[in-house]
Motif scaffolding. Structure first.
Motif, PDB file in Angstrom:
ATOM      1  N   ARG A 561       0.859  -1.193   0.000  1.00  0.00           N
ATOM      2  CA  ARG A 561       0.000   0.000   0.000  1.00  0.00           C
ATOM      3  C   ARG A 561       0.892   1.239   0.000  1.00  0.00           C
ATOM      4  O   ARG A 561       1.755   1.383   0.866  1.00  0.00           O
ATOM      5  CB  ARG A 561      -0.904   0.014   1.223  1.00  0.00           C
ATOM      6  N   GLN A 563       1.922   4.730   0.828  1.00  0.00           N
ATOM      7  CA  GLN A 563       1.642   5.795   1.787  1.00  0.00           C
ATOM      8  C   GLN A 563       2.496   7.015   1.444  1.00  0.00           C
ATOM      9  O   GLN A 563       3.605   6.894   0.920  1.00  0.00           O
ATOM     10  CB  GLN A 563       1.955   5.349   3.222  1.00  0.00           C
ATOM     11  N   ASP A 577      -2.978   7.791   2.572  1.00  0.00           N
ATOM     12  CA  ASP A 577      -3.118   6.878   1.452  1.00  0.00           C
ATOM     13  C   ASP A 577      -2.873   7.671   0.169  1.00  0.00           C
ATOM     14  O   ASP A 577      -3.540   8.688  -0.085  1.00  0.00           O
ATOM     15  CB  ASP A 577      -4.518   6.267   1.447  1.00  0.00           C
TER      16      ASP A 577
END
Length: 769
Positions: A561, A563, A577
């Motif tokens: 993910r 960031q 995010d």
């Protein structure tokens, strides 16, 4: 307590005993005597003054000694001996030696709150430089200055406008505690100098509802000829709130002011005041049609309608483009640049070119071009002589000037306290270059367009020929479009994440350092790199910015993910995010009870200037302050990025108290963390545990000049000294090289060559055959 703690404790005790011994054996005259504000009658020969003249001269000699150790011991003795040493310091100021005065005033600043009585006395000194230093010091000593408000109110009428203005700032630093001084500040709104009027209005703004008695005069100030006074009056009326409803007509008129910030702050003030009747609502609806006022006008309309939205939330604005994973970087690079060069003899200097007078930008090499931000002191375009930020492009092989992009001052009504030098580090992708100008504009340039029209084409705005400037594809004015109020400088690096560009807006405090004028403006934005459209924005620190926001965002791929890590002006590290802009987690870098003390040598609540570092599954964040505040004890943390919400306690891995205030981004390699602080010290820490491995003194402030190339650590300081160390657990000094000017930014490494910018010149450094 382990052996290290025992040693530190013993060393501290020995130092304390040493200082106490010095205080006993060194002559400190008339320590019990109170300071006086008026000269006393001359005493006969043989009096106390006569007997004390020799000891005062002795202390003068110590403080002015050529030996830095002698000076340091004398200064430490006087600081730690306070308040007993204050009468001596007053006598040293009476010596009328300017160099001695400077040193003595700095000692008084270091003493802090115990020196307040002496500083009050100095407010009556006949020398304006002494009064200026005294009131400037008092600004940073709030709230301990609450009891001296009568003296500060007298200083509002000082004949020196700098003293009067800083007296208003000192009252503003007290916040609501300055309520007894509202009447004096209202009178100061009529001061002949606009800066004094501005600071008086800003002080009334932080007093808030208790300044309701100032409403009439603040409403009148909305007609002041100086735009800065007008928008400061809007700030004050907004913070007074509903008690300032009588100012609504003037605020409605201000919605059509010619200057941007007056219009924005007038809309915000109407939302805070919530005037009755339809006049304000109709005016705000009309204002909402203006893209520069839309967000603030909509907020005000909601408030007037009774919709309590509270603090704005981080909000995605457009469908999100793709977000591709980024390679993880730690700042370490490969290459074998020289460790020996000389700017005087030219040894290993391939070429050098003149830049401006104040260069803070880091060079970037792309293809056969090197880019660097600076100021307009070189006047490459004879038709444009004014100060402004400049991005210069040079041929990498020989330093030939190719083109430049200038950002002339923008007449927004913004007082010209923004640094007129480009400090942003550009990002280059193909023939597109992205950077933030000195005027808070995110620009996309076509670097190929310059080459294609090298010998022909029309003049561009400002008188530039096409062969001297790049073509602007798009520009996002963060002030005009997002209501950002940048503080002192706009310097974000441009971080690419897929099709997005992540940029810090530099939203911060007003010039008087009393509050954040645009608390609803974003701190971080994501922009579509093809169109310049804002995709999402994050408020972040909002109205809690301690000073400015100058940290650049960093990408971190955490378990697949993406960031975006961003160090805020409130001291919180936030992870967003990358695709949506929603906050993932946040970490408070300050102890909960820490106070904001922007002065040297004291532990203070701090914010984050250095970019965070993501390496080996950890996030490292160093706390700091503006270098102008000096060095002081600080913190550096290691955090696990696998968390949600407030992770201050749950994801903290370790904290080190060994490092001073940090401006430049640390570097991680082979399990070691390298960091330079404003005290001039290079530190090596164990990245897994935070254990201090070694340190090296460079003897002047380290800003952002830190580069790890192979096993060589290059560290430049504000004195212009480049120190080269062998990286690793065992420190080895390889070289110390004197440059021509201060070193503020890291060099760019290209193969085995360094492109190094001092404050005044750009050098290509490489081994000569």
């Amino acid at each position: 307590m382990d052996r290290h703690d025992s040693f530190v404790s013993l060393a501290g005790t020995m130092r304390h005993l040493f200082i106490c011994t010095l205080l006993c054996i060194l002559p400190i005259p008339v320590l019990a005597q109170t300071t006086r504000s008026r000269p006393q009658p001359r005493k006969a020969k043989g009096s106390d003054d006569s007997r004390n003249a020799a000891p005062v001269r002795d202390w003068e000699n110590r403080l002015m000694a050529k030996d830095p150790k002698v000076r340091a011991i004398a200064e430490a003795t006087l600081v730690e001996g306070a308040p007993r040493t204050l009468p001596l310091l007053r006598r040293l100021l009476n010596r009328r030696n300017e160099d001695l005065n400077v040193v003595t005033l700095e000692i008084i600043r270091r003493i802090g709150p115990p020196a307040i009585p002496l500083l009050v006395d100095l407010l009556r000194d006949q020398r304006f430089l002494i009064r200026r230093s005294a009131v400037d010091t008092l600004i940073d000593l709030a709230p301990d200055t609450e009891w001296i408000q009568p003296a500060l109110r007298r200083a509002l009428t000082d004949e020196d406008i700098m003293v009067a203005g800083d007296a208003a700032r000192a009252l503003g630093a007290l916040g609501q505690r300055a309520s007894p001084s509202v009447g004096a500040l209202v009178k100061t709104l009529l001061h002949e100098d606009p800066y004094v009027r501005i600071y008086a209005a800003e002080a009334l703004a932080v007093i808030g509802p208790n300044a309701g008695a100032a409403t009439e005069e603040l409403a009148r100030a909305l007609g002041d000829p100086i735009p800065g006074v007008r928008w400061a009056a809007c700030e004050a009326l907004a913070n007074i709130g509903p008690p300032a409803q009588s100012a609504a007509p003037q605020l409605i008129a201000a919605l059509k002011d010619e200057f941007l910030y007056v219009r924005i702050f007038a809309a915000g003030a109407l939302g805070s005041i919530r005037p009755k009747g339809k006049a304000a609502q109709e005016a705000l609806r009309a204002a909402a049609n203006d893209p520069t006022l839309h967000d603030e006008a909509e907020w005000a309309l909601n408030r007037i309608a009774g919709v309590e939205s509270g603090e704005p939330v981080d909000s995605p604005l457009l469908p999100t483009p793709s977000v591709a994973p980024q390679p993880q970087t730690t700042g370490a690079q490969t290459g074998n640049p020289p460790v020996d060069w000389d700017t005087t003899t030219g040894r290993n200097i391939i070429w050098s070119v003149e830049l401006g007078n104040e260069t803070f930008g880091r060079p970037v090499v792309s293809g056969d071009v090197v880019y660097v931000g600076t100021d307009n002191a070189r006047h490459m375009n004879p038709a444009y002589q004014e100060e402004c930020g400049v991005l210069m492009a040079f041929r990498a092989t020989d330093g030939k000037f190719l083109w430049q992009d200038l950002a002339p001052r923008v007449e927004r009504g913004l007082r010209e306290f923004l640094l007129p030098s480009t400090t942003s580090v550009p990002y280059v992708e193909g023939n597109r270059l992205y950077y933030v100008t000195a005027e808070c504009q995110l620009r996309c340039l076509d670097t190929q367009g310059f080459r294609d029209s090298e010998n022909n084409g029309p003049n561009r705005e400002g008188g530039f020929q096409d062969h001297a400037a790049a073509h602007i594809i798009w520009e996002l004015d963060m002030c005009a479009r997002l209501g950002v109020f940048p503080h002192e400088a706009t310097n974000s690096e441009v971080l690419p994440v897929g099709d997005l560009l992540m940029v810090c807006t530099s939203n911060g405090q007003n010039e008087g350092h009393t509050r954040v004028p645009s608390p609803r403006a974003p701190s971080l934005i994501a922009v579509d790199k093809r169109s310049g459209k804002v995709v999402w924005r994050a408020i972040g620190a909002g109205g809690q910015v301690l000073h400015g926001q100058w940290s650049s965002p960093v990408a971190a791929n955490v378990n697949g993910r993406m960031q975006v890590l961003f160090g805020g002006g409130d001291g919180w590290l936030r992870a967003y995010d990358a695709a949506s802009g929603h906050e993932v987690w946040r970490f408070d870098g300050n102890p909960k009870d820490a106070r904001w003390l922007p002065r040297p040598r004291v532990f203070s609540r701090s914010f984050i200037l250095a970019s965070p570092v993501f390496a080996d599954g950890r996030v490292f964040v160093a706390m700091g302050q503006s270098p102008g505040h000096g060095n002081g004890p600080s913190l550096i943390h290691a955090i696990s990025p696998n968390g949600q919400g407030d992770v201050t306690e749950s994801r903290l891995l370790w904290t080190s108290h060994e490092v001073g205030r940090v401006v430049g981004t640390p570097i991680v390699k082979d399990g070691l963390l390298y960091v330079g602080d404003v005290g001039g010290t290079v530190h090596c820490l164990d990245a897994a545990t935070g254990a201090h491995i070694w340190k090296h003194e460079t003897n002047d402030a380290i800003w952002g000049c830190l580069l790890l190339a192979g096993d060589r650590l290059y560290v430049g300081n504000a004195e212009g000294a480049m120190t080269v160390l062998r990286a690793g657990r065992r420190k080895e000094l390889l070289a110390e090289i004197e440059m021509d000017a201060p070193l503020y930014s890291a060099p760019a490494l290209s193969g085995d060559a360094l492109y190094l910018a001092t404050a005044k010149r750009l050098y290509l450094i490489a081994a000569k055959p």
